[in-house]
Design an enzyme around this catalytic site. Structure first.
Site, PDB file in Angstrom:
ATOM      1  N   ASN A   9       0.859  -1.184   0.000  1.00 24.27           N
ATOM      2  CA  ASN A   9       0.000   0.000   0.000  1.00 24.27           C
ATOM      3  C   ASN A   9       0.900   1.240   0.000  1.00 24.27           C
ATOM      4  OD1 ASN A   9      -1.835   2.018   0.453  1.00 24.27           O
ATOM      5  ND2 ASN A   9      -2.423   1.336   2.515  1.00 24.27           N
ATOM      6  N   TRP A  10       0.950   1.893  -1.137  1.00 28.76           N
ATOM      7  CA  TRP A  10       1.866   3.042  -1.274  1.00 28.76           C
ATOM      8  C   TRP A  10       1.314   4.312  -0.646  1.00 28.76           C
ATOM      9  CZ3 TRP A  10       3.761   2.586  -7.104  1.00 28.76           C
ATOM     10  CH2 TRP A  10       4.457   1.374  -7.249  1.00 28.76           C
ATOM     11  N   LYS A  11       0.073   4.274  -0.216  1.00 31.15           N
ATOM     12  CA  LYS A  11      -0.582   5.447   0.395  1.00 31.15           C
ATOM     13  C   LYS A  11      -0.386   6.681  -0.487  1.00 31.15           C
ATOM     14  CE  LYS A  11      -0.218   3.218   4.857  1.00 31.15           C
ATOM     15  NZ  LYS A  11      -0.018   3.315   6.308  1.00 31.15           N
ATOM     16  N   HIS A  94      -9.478   1.309   5.214  1.00 31.66           N
ATOM     17  CA  HIS A  94      -8.194   1.468   5.901  1.00 31.66           C
ATOM     18  C   HIS A  94      -8.382   2.408   7.093  1.00 31.66           C
ATOM     19  CE1 HIS A  94      -4.036   2.525   6.718  1.00 31.66           C
ATOM     20  NE2 HIS A  94      -3.696   1.442   6.040  1.00 31.66           N
ATOM     21  N   GLU A  96      -6.716   4.776   8.138  1.00 35.11           N
ATOM     22  CA  GLU A  96      -6.488   6.200   7.828  1.00 35.11           C
ATOM     23  C   GLU A  96      -7.734   6.812   7.202  1.00 35.11           C
ATOM     24  OE1 GLU A  96      -2.923   5.506   5.601  1.00 35.11           O
ATOM     25  OE2 GLU A  96      -1.914   4.918   7.452  1.00 35.11           O
ATOM     26  N   GLU A 166      -5.214  -5.007  10.716  1.00 38.71           N
ATOM     27  CA  GLU A 166      -4.190  -3.987  10.948  1.00 38.71           C
ATOM     28  C   GLU A 166      -4.481  -3.286  12.269  1.00 38.71           C
ATOM     29  OE1 GLU A 166      -2.105  -2.512   7.106  1.00 38.71           O
ATOM     30  OE2 GLU A 166      -3.866  -1.274   7.438  1.00 38.71           O
ATOM     31  N   SER A 212       3.687  -2.316  10.358  1.00 40.57           N
ATOM     32  CA  SER A 212       5.137  -2.389  10.558  1.00 40.57           C
ATOM     33  C   SER A 212       5.758  -3.704  10.059  1.00 40.57           C
ATOM     34  CB  SER A 212       5.505  -2.173  12.033  1.00 40.57           C
ATOM     35  OG  SER A 212       5.077  -0.894  12.448  1.00 40.57           O
ATOM     36  N   GLY A 233       2.910  -1.266   4.371  1.00 38.73           N
ATOM     37  CA  GLY A 233       2.907   0.170   4.102  1.00 38.73           C
ATOM     38  C   GLY A 233       4.308   0.656   3.771  1.00 38.73           C
ATOM     39  N   GLY A 234       4.972   1.263   4.739  1.00 34.75           N
ATOM     40  CA  GLY A 234       6.285   1.894   4.538  1.00 34.75           C
ATOM     41  C   GLY A 234       7.285   1.045   3.767  1.00 34.75           C
TER      42      GLY A 234
HETATM   43  P1  13P Z   1       3.224   0.276   7.816  1.00 34.39           P
HETATM   44  O1  13P Z   1       3.673  -1.006   7.161  1.00 34.39           O
HETATM   45  O2  13P Z   1       3.983   1.479   7.354  1.00 34.39           O
HETATM   46  O3  13P Z   1       3.150   0.143   9.302  1.00 34.39           O
HETATM   47  O4  13P Z   1       1.721   0.548   7.307  1.00 34.39           O
HETATM   48  C1  13P Z   1       0.796  -0.472   7.396  1.00 34.39           C
HETATM   49  C2  13P Z   1      -0.403  -0.071   6.636  1.00 34.39           C
HETATM   50  O5  13P Z   1      -1.132   0.818   7.030  1.00 34.39           O
HETATM   51  C3  13P Z   1      -0.658  -0.764   5.363  1.00 34.39           C
HETATM   52  O6  13P Z   1      -1.928  -0.495   4.889  1.00 34.39           O
END
Ligand code: 13P
Length: 260
Positions: A9-11, A94, A96, A166, A212, A233-234
């Protein structure tokens, strides 16, 4: 055996050029594995150009969000109907989006129905906040999220969905949730789905862990019973880390197959 599903997920990161560069680098580093399904979720803007560049034998695409209506006077929105044929998956609910865009379980339910109606597989994100965990509300929160999200689906439709557990407190935290915490909630999610649709559907649903995820944690988390992959994510923005995650998952799947 289910394929391990790994979603990046590149956000809201990477412009078109940067996204294109990442796809090229990932293409060089991520080998094709029949036991792994790797999915990229770029921004809405870059989905179309990426779809023309990506090696489809290695990668599938996901949208990070879309509108629940198929069309209408909704300035600025993009529908699942418009994404049909372009993406295999849609990330829905999600944390967010729940937090910053006030998405409710009811909104998630409508989006899940819209995705399914348009032949896009929903990746439904669920998980408790730190406060909810401290207050021992994790199960109650996750139950409400799962039950509502799946309410409009038939059994066969529900069997196809992906749930991403998550825990909100583990996102971007540098350390994933403990194996014990993941084990407990993932088992509980299957129990909820079993109650709603029966055991066959509960067993068929793919459940991912997110929060994470980095290469070092892959083996530990994938060995948890009932975890079918990751929502990253990251680390998905770093081609070495993401390719490492895929490679480690493949090694694990290959070893499991040998022992089976
Ligand atoms: P991180 O892997 O950066 O913690 O993010 C997780 C996430 O929100 C994936 O959708």
């Amino acid at each position: 055996m289910k394929k391990t599903l790994i979603v990046g997920n590149w956000k809201m990161h990477l412009n078109t050029q940067q996204a294109s560069l990442l796809v090229r680098r990932l293409g060089e580093r991520v080998p094709q594995h029949r036991d792994i399904e790797t999915v990229l979720a770029p921004s809405m803007l870059t989905l179309q150009p990426i779809s023309l560049e990506v090696d489809r034998r290695k990668f599938r695409l996901a949208a990070q969000n879309a509108n629940a209506q198929d069309l209408g006077a909704l300035t600025g929105e993009v529908s699942f109907a418009m994404l049909s044929g372009l993406v295999h998956y849609g990330i829905i609910g999600h944390s967010e989006r729940r937090k910053y865009f006030a998405e409710t379980n009811k909104d998630v339910r409508a989006k899940v129905a819209a995705a399914v109606r348009n032949e896009i597989t929903p990746i439904i994100c669920v998980g408790e906040t730190r406060v909810e965990r401290t207050n021992h509300e994790t199960k109650q929160v996750v139950r409400e999220q799962v039950v509502t999200a799946l309410r409009d689906l038939t059994g066969p439709e529900a069997a196809e969905v992906v749930i991403a557990y998550e825990p909100v407190w583990a996102i971007g935290a540098g350390r994933p949730a403990s194996a014990a915490a993941i084990t407990e909630v993932v088992a509980y999610i299957r129990l909820i789905i079993e109650g709603q649709f029966g055991k066959n559907v509960a067993d068929a649903v793919r459940i991912l862990y997110g929060g994470s995820v980095e290469p070092d944690f892959v083996a530990n988390i994938l060995s948890i019973d009932g975890v079918d992959g990751f929502l990253v994510g990251g680390a998905s923005l770093n081609y070495q880390q993401f390719a490492d995650i895929v490679t480690k998952a493949h090694q694990l799947a290959a070893a499991k197959e040998q022992h089976a």
